[in-house]
Design an enzyme around this catalytic site. Structure first.
Site, PDB file in Angstrom:
ATOM      1  N   GLY A   1     -16.361  -3.877  26.385  1.00 59.56           N
ATOM      2  CA  GLY A   1     -15.612  -3.216  25.301  1.00 59.56           C
ATOM      3  C   GLY A   1     -14.690  -4.202  24.629  1.00 59.56           C
ATOM      4  O   GLY A   1     -13.533  -3.917  24.347  1.00 59.56           O
TER       5      GLY A   1
ATOM      6  N   HIS B   1       5.536  -2.266  -4.316  1.00 54.97           N
ATOM      7  CA  HIS B   1       5.380  -0.861  -3.945  1.00 54.97           C
ATOM      8  C   HIS B   1       4.460  -0.183  -4.944  1.00 54.97           C
ATOM      9  O   HIS B   1       4.567  -0.453  -6.137  1.00 54.97           O
ATOM     10  CB  HIS B   1       6.750  -0.182  -3.948  1.00 54.97           C
ATOM     11  CG  HIS B   1       6.688   1.278  -3.623  1.00 54.97           C
ATOM     12  ND1 HIS B   1       6.492   1.741  -2.335  1.00 54.97           N
ATOM     13  CD2 HIS B   1       6.766   2.378  -4.423  1.00 54.97           C
ATOM     14  CE1 HIS B   1       6.469   3.067  -2.359  1.00 54.97           C
ATOM     15  NE2 HIS B   1       6.637   3.486  -3.621  1.00 54.97           N
TER      16      HIS B   1
END
Ligand code: NAI
Length: 473
Positions: A184, A447
């Protein structure tokens, strides 16, 4: 036998070798790069990074189409996929990139040939061209960039049918109904995620106590949680023992908590790490030294124990990452060209994992810093508090920054979430430049963007995050 004469011979045309070749070409050094496979770009471009990322994107788009649009008011009556077309599309991407490398080599005056080179002295190699023609290559300098190969577990010989490796997983003719993954780690979870999203019943058998060892537990947990939502079964602290064919399936026996368990699948994929290709190019003929772990030993200029022979990439050590190989290729090339100060002086090699959500890591994790006895400040900021994440619907994930408690110098960053792979570069730059939390948090980030997470996480480490409530100290 004809003799070719070059200043530099590069053995291996992966992201280490071909980048070294381009840099040598730029520096006016007469260079030949050879590869035993009839492909430029090595494992990364042909059987690794690029094809896997194409399949990852396809599976992500498929899943989004099926499940991710309704909230936005888009109704989709269903989606299907044509796997043969997907494979054709993926192969087209690889082809366009490999032909791009051929053009770059040519444009930089570098020759390339396909065939197998074997060093016969520190300045000569035998070369058997793919056509069978035999040549001798004379050189002043050589760069070994032979990469790595998948580790095989005893009893799990790759047979391209029941026991497969990552290359086979990229080229399956059909999407399997079930797949058992041993390991994994990075390869296992990236490709496992693809098939789980496409409807394959996935079982992961991982030896350590978490998937993606090396990442923080809460990072791995997010990835694990998403895989489970895609109906994957995940066993940790589990060791693969043996397999047998039962009808049309492969049945794996593995041990968890001292007890044997059995799981069956159409095939078992083994992705338990890679080993360096440090033999098979004649290094032993000229006394190139290896480390205890079988990597080629190099100094900080990437010279081997034979000073005019350099080695770069997976064959010289961890991390086995394409971008590390490319960087080392540039350093070796510059040393060959006589640049005095080109040494391996790298503060950080970032890592990215393209599972769902994506993971980016640069520098130390919180646990690693603590284990090293460092006094640290830690900031964590969730994707869910970013306006941009809300508007894209990808609110799962977080970033964590680790900084020296006193100097506030950034020691490490982990990001798990959408586009983490792109955003981790800012963290790498910060660590490379010795930046502090203030350097990051005082930098105005636009932003609304996911990139604001770096600024907010740096502020969080100071107890000054704006868009979450800071814990009271
Ligand atoms: P890995 O080291 O990432 O993962 C191997 C996993 O197998 C580990 O979790 C290990 O604990 C487990 N394991 C080992 N033996 C086992 C056993 N007998 N039974 C069950 N589990 C066992 O190696 P992986 O995934 O094969 O990747 C190889 C290399 O390729 C890595 O160095 C990786 O960095 C690189 N790579 C990088 C990518 C990227 O940058 N996105 C993508 C794919 C590969």
């Amino acid at each position: 036998m004809s003799v070719l004469t070059y200043d530099t011979l590069i053995i291996g045309a992966g992201p280490g070798g071909y980048v070294a070749a381009i840099r040598l070409g730029q520096l006016g050094i007469k260079t030949l790069v050879v590869d035993k496979d009839k492909a430029l770009g090595g494992v990364c471009l042909n059987w690794g990074c690029i094809p896997s990322k194409s399949l990852i994107q396809m599976a992500k788009t498929y899943e989004k189409t099926l499940t991710g649009t309704e909230k936005m008011g888009i109704k989709v009556s269903g989606a299907t996929f044509d796997w043969a077309k997907t494979q054709e599309w993926k192969n087209g991407i690889v082809d366009s990139l490999t032909s791009g490398i051929a053009q770059l080599l040519k444009g930089n005056g570098v020759d390339h040939r396909f065939g197998t080179a074997t060093l016969t002295s520190s300045t000569t190699a035998d070369f058997v061209e793919k056509s069978g023609e035999k040549l001798t290559i004379q050189f002043k300098n050589c760069i070994i960039a032979t990469g790595s190969s998948p580790v095989q577990i005893p009893g799990f010989t790759f047979d391209k049918k029941f026991v497969v490796d990552s290359t086979d997983l990229l080229e399956l003719k059909e999407v399997p109904k079930s797949l058992v993954l041993i390991g994994g780690g990075v390869i296992g979870l990236e490709l496992g995620t693809v098939y789980a999203k496409l409807g394959t019943k996935l079982t992961v058998v991982e030896m350590m106590d978490q998937v993606l060892p090396g990442t923080s537990k809460d990072v791995a947990q997010l990835v694990e949680r998403k895989l489970k939502r895609n109906k994957a079964d995940i066993f940790v602290s589990a060791k693969a023992k043996s397999w047998k064919q039962v009808g049309k399936e492969a049945e794996l026996t593995f041990e968890v908590g001292g007890k044997d368990q059995i799981v069956a699948g159409e095939m078992i994929a083994v992705a338990v790490g890679r080993r360096p290709n440090s033999k098979g190019f004649g290094g032993e003929n000229i006394g190139i030294k290896l480390t205890d772990r079988g990597f080629i030993e190099v100094n900080d200029k990437l010279q081997t124990s034979v000073p005019n022979i350099y080695a770069i990439g997976d064959v010289v050590g961890q991390p086995m990452l394409a971008h590390k190989a490319s960087k080392e290729g540039e350093i070796a090339a510059e040393n060959i060209a006589g640049h005095k100060y080109s040494t391996k002086d790298i503060q950080v090699i970032p890592g990215v994992i393209f599972c769902d959500p994506e993971v980016g890591i640069a520098g130390l994790t919180e646990d690693e810093a603590k284990k090293q006895g460092k006094k640290i400040k830690v900031g964590k900021f969730p994707y869910g508090a970013l306006g941009r994440a809300k508007s894209t619907g990808d609110i799962e994930g977080f970033a964590r920054i680790v900084a020296d408690a006193e100097t506030e110098r950034v020691l490490g960053v982990e990001i798990v979430g959408t586009n983490a792979s792109d955003m981790i570069s800012e963290a790498a730059l910060a660590i490379e430049m010795g930046a502090t939390l203030d350097d990051i948090q005082l930098t105005v980030h636009p932003h609304p963007t996911l990139g604001e997470i770096m600024m907010e996480t740096a502020k969080a480490a100071k107890g000054e995050a704006v868009h979450i409530l800071n814990p009271k100290s």
